[in-house]
Design a protein around this motif. Structure first.
Motif, mmCIF file in Angstrom:
data_model
loop_
_atom_site.group_PDB
_atom_site.id
_atom_site.type_symbol
_atom_site.label_atom_id
_atom_site.label_comp_id
_atom_site.label_asym_id
_atom_site.label_seq_id
_atom_site.Cartn_x
_atom_site.Cartn_y
_atom_site.Cartn_z
ATOM 1 N N ILE A 1 -15.544 9.024 11.489
ATOM 2 C CA ILE A 1 -15.719 9.947 10.369
ATOM 3 C C ILE A 1 -15.262 9.291 9.081
ATOM 4 N N HIS A 2 -15.914 9.683 7.970
ATOM 5 C CA HIS A 2 -15.511 9.248 6.642
ATOM 6 C C HIS A 2 -14.706 10.363 5.990
ATOM 7 N N THR A 3 -13.692 9.994 5.234
ATOM 8 C CA THR A 3 -12.906 10.975 4.509
ATOM 9 C C THR A 3 -12.729 10.517 3.065
ATOM 10 N N ASP A 4 -12.272 11.432 2.208
ATOM 11 C CA ASP A 4 -11.957 11.060 0.828
ATOM 12 C C ASP A 4 -10.478 10.722 0.665
ATOM 13 N N ILE A 5 -9.774 10.613 1.784
ATOM 14 C CA ILE A 5 -8.376 10.190 1.732
ATOM 15 C C ILE A 5 -8.324 8.727 1.281
ATOM 16 N N ALA A 6 -7.424 8.428 0.356
ATOM 17 C CA ALA A 6 -7.359 7.071 -0.181
ATOM 18 C C ALA A 6 -5.990 6.443 0.049
ATOM 19 N N VAL A 7 -6.011 5.173 0.355
ATOM 20 C CA VAL A 7 -4.810 4.336 0.351
ATOM 21 C C VAL A 7 -4.827 3.581 -0.976
ATOM 22 N N THR A 8 -3.703 3.575 -1.659
ATOM 23 C CA THR A 8 -3.610 2.932 -2.968
ATOM 24 C C THR A 8 -2.852 1.614 -2.864
ATOM 25 N N HIS A 9 -3.481 0.571 -3.352
ATOM 26 C CA HIS A 9 -2.895 -0.774 -3.330
ATOM 27 C C HIS A 9 -2.074 -0.972 -4.597
ATOM 28 N N ARG A 10 -0.816 -1.320 -4.430
ATOM 29 C CA ARG A 10 0.076 -1.511 -5.573
ATOM 30 C C ARG A 10 0.706 -2.892 -5.533
ATOM 31 N N LYS A 11 -0.107 -3.896 -5.697
ATOM 32 C CA LYS A 11 0.409 -5.260 -5.668
ATOM 33 C C LYS A 11 1.276 -5.493 -6.890
ATOM 34 N N GLN A 12 2.510 -5.915 -6.670
ATOM 35 C CA GLN A 12 3.460 -6.075 -7.773
ATOM 36 C C GLN A 12 3.501 -7.486 -8.333
ATOM 37 N N LYS A 13 2.905 -8.423 -7.624
ATOM 38 C CA LYS A 13 2.911 -9.798 -8.130
ATOM 39 C C LYS A 13 1.548 -10.426 -7.882
ATOM 40 N N VAL A 14 1.116 -11.239 -8.831
ATOM 41 C CA VAL A 14 -0.162 -11.920 -8.702
ATOM 42 C C VAL A 14 0.059 -13.205 -7.918
ATOM 43 N N ASP B 1 0.843 -1.195 0.000
ATOM 44 C CA ASP B 1 0.000 0.000 0.000
ATOM 45 C C ASP B 1 0.880 1.247 0.000
ATOM 46 N N VAL B 2 0.375 2.312 -0.614
ATOM 47 C CA VAL B 2 1.068 3.597 -0.566
ATOM 48 C C VAL B 2 0.052 4.717 -0.433
#
Length: 366
Positions: free
Chosen positions: A156-169, A85-86
């Motif tokens: 609380i809900h926010t629009d901040i997102a964590v991005t998943h960057r899986k490099q291998k299946v 995650d990033v």
């Protein structure tokens, strides 16, 4: 200002850990790493960011590992991430601002989790997770697999997102094995466990068994509403793969008994009728999907394209099949406004233009 502990569990994450930890620079006041048995350079990489690295023997229980990492935190709030995650720059700045301005009475913060993307990088699959929680509330993780943080109080809900960057299946059967060990040992799965075990079975193409466990989950009547809806959609897909068409339709329409229709379900029904060649009924479901209002702050799985692009592009195809070419072209242009470079949009645009050219008198053709 609020302080934050980043707590992570890791194993053999040398390829991506540095990117993850670098992305929280200026946010985490301390970093807690619980290593569950790395044999690569994961711990060495982690040591470049923190000296709080702990070994935790793996016991087939993700919650146990996460609770251990949380127990080592000392700051006001705990943030958790996985190694793949990033935080993207925009989200990092939003989280910095939240850290500075958030009322300390807030117990937990929900953030978006973006986990799948199209070729242009647009998000195609997302949902909310409990990302930030107040340490003194001592919230605990539950479930050995597909774990969740059992939060409460002021959220609380926010629009901040964590991005998943899986490099291998990964084709690992680790999660499936954990569930089967529980069952083989005479244990029982919670309603959530039944749901996620069924998903694991489906992911491993064990559709008949997945049907059984999705049905057990739904018939038990104790599932969370969003899981119920998702289970109906997954069950419908399993029936489709088993060529059990009538049961597929029944499973999908069952989703409407839990809440207002969701675009994901309507699109699945549209595809079911389109596959049969019944374009009139397909149009009904795709058109309904195009008109739905997305539930506010829904915590369920969201397939972003179902809430815009897919209904439009499929209406372009189905309406053309019904001879309603002019309206079909309008829907294609609507799809194009959402994804201008999508190959389907460009192909359809060329097709509609060819029809217009063919209709022109011979002397007016370019």
């Amino acid at each position: 200002m609020n302080t934050i502990s980043l707590c992570m569990i890791v194993k053999n994450e040398e390829a991506q850990l540095a990117d993850c930890l670098s992305s929280v620079e200026g946010i985490a006041d301390e970093i807690i790493i619980a290593d569950t048995g790395s044999t690569d350079s994961t711990k060495k990489i982690a040591s470049g960011f923190t000296d709080k690295i702990f070994d935790f023997p793996w016991v087939d229980d993700f919650s146990a590992a996460r609770n251990f990492s949380f127990s080592k935190a000392t700051m006001d709030y705990i943030l958790w991430l996985d190694a793949d995650d990033v935080l993207l720059p925009e989200d990092r700045e939003k989280l910095k601002k939240l850290k500075e301005e958030m009322d300390p009475s807030v117990d937990a913060v929900m953030m978006k989790y973006n986990i799948a993307f199209d070729k242009s990088g647009a998000v195609t699959f997302s949902y909310f997770r409990e990302r930030l929680s107040r340490r003194d509330r001592q919230f605990l993780w539950r479930e050995p697999v597909h774990e969740y943080l059992a939060t409460g109080g002021t959220m609380i809900h926010t629009d901040i997102a964590v991005t998943h960057r899986k490099q291998k299946v990964s084709s690992s059967d680790r999660n499936l094995t954990i569930y089967r060990r529980i069952l083989d040992g005479g244990g029982e799965l919670t309603p959530r466990g039944l749901y996620y075990y069924a998903r694991e079975l489906k992911d491993h193409a064990q559709y008949a068994e997945a049907i059984r466990y999705f049905s057990l989950f739904l018939d038990g009547g104790k599932g969370w509403v969003e899981d119920n809806i998702a289970a109906c959609n997954e069950l419908g897909d399993c029936y489709h793969r088993e060529n059990r068409r009538q049961e597929q339709l029944m499973a999908l329409t069952r989703a409407f008994s839990y809440d207002t229709p969701r675009a994901e379900t309507c699109c699945a029904l549209g595809y079911a009728w389109k596959e049969k060649g019944d374009f009139k009924r397909a149009v009904f479901w795709f058109r309904l999907a195009s008109m739905l209002e997305r539930p506010e702050n829904s915590l369920g799985f969201t397939r972003e394209d179902c809430w815009g692009f897919i209904p439009c592009i499929e209406l372009a195809v189905c309406l053309d099949k019904l001879g309603q070419t002019q309206i079909a072209e309008q829907y294609n242009e609507m799809a194009g406004r959402l994804k201008p470079e999508d190959p389907s949009v460009l192909h359809n645009r060329a097709y509609f233009q060819s029809l217009k050219t063919a209709e022109q008198p011979e002397g007016q053709k370019a």
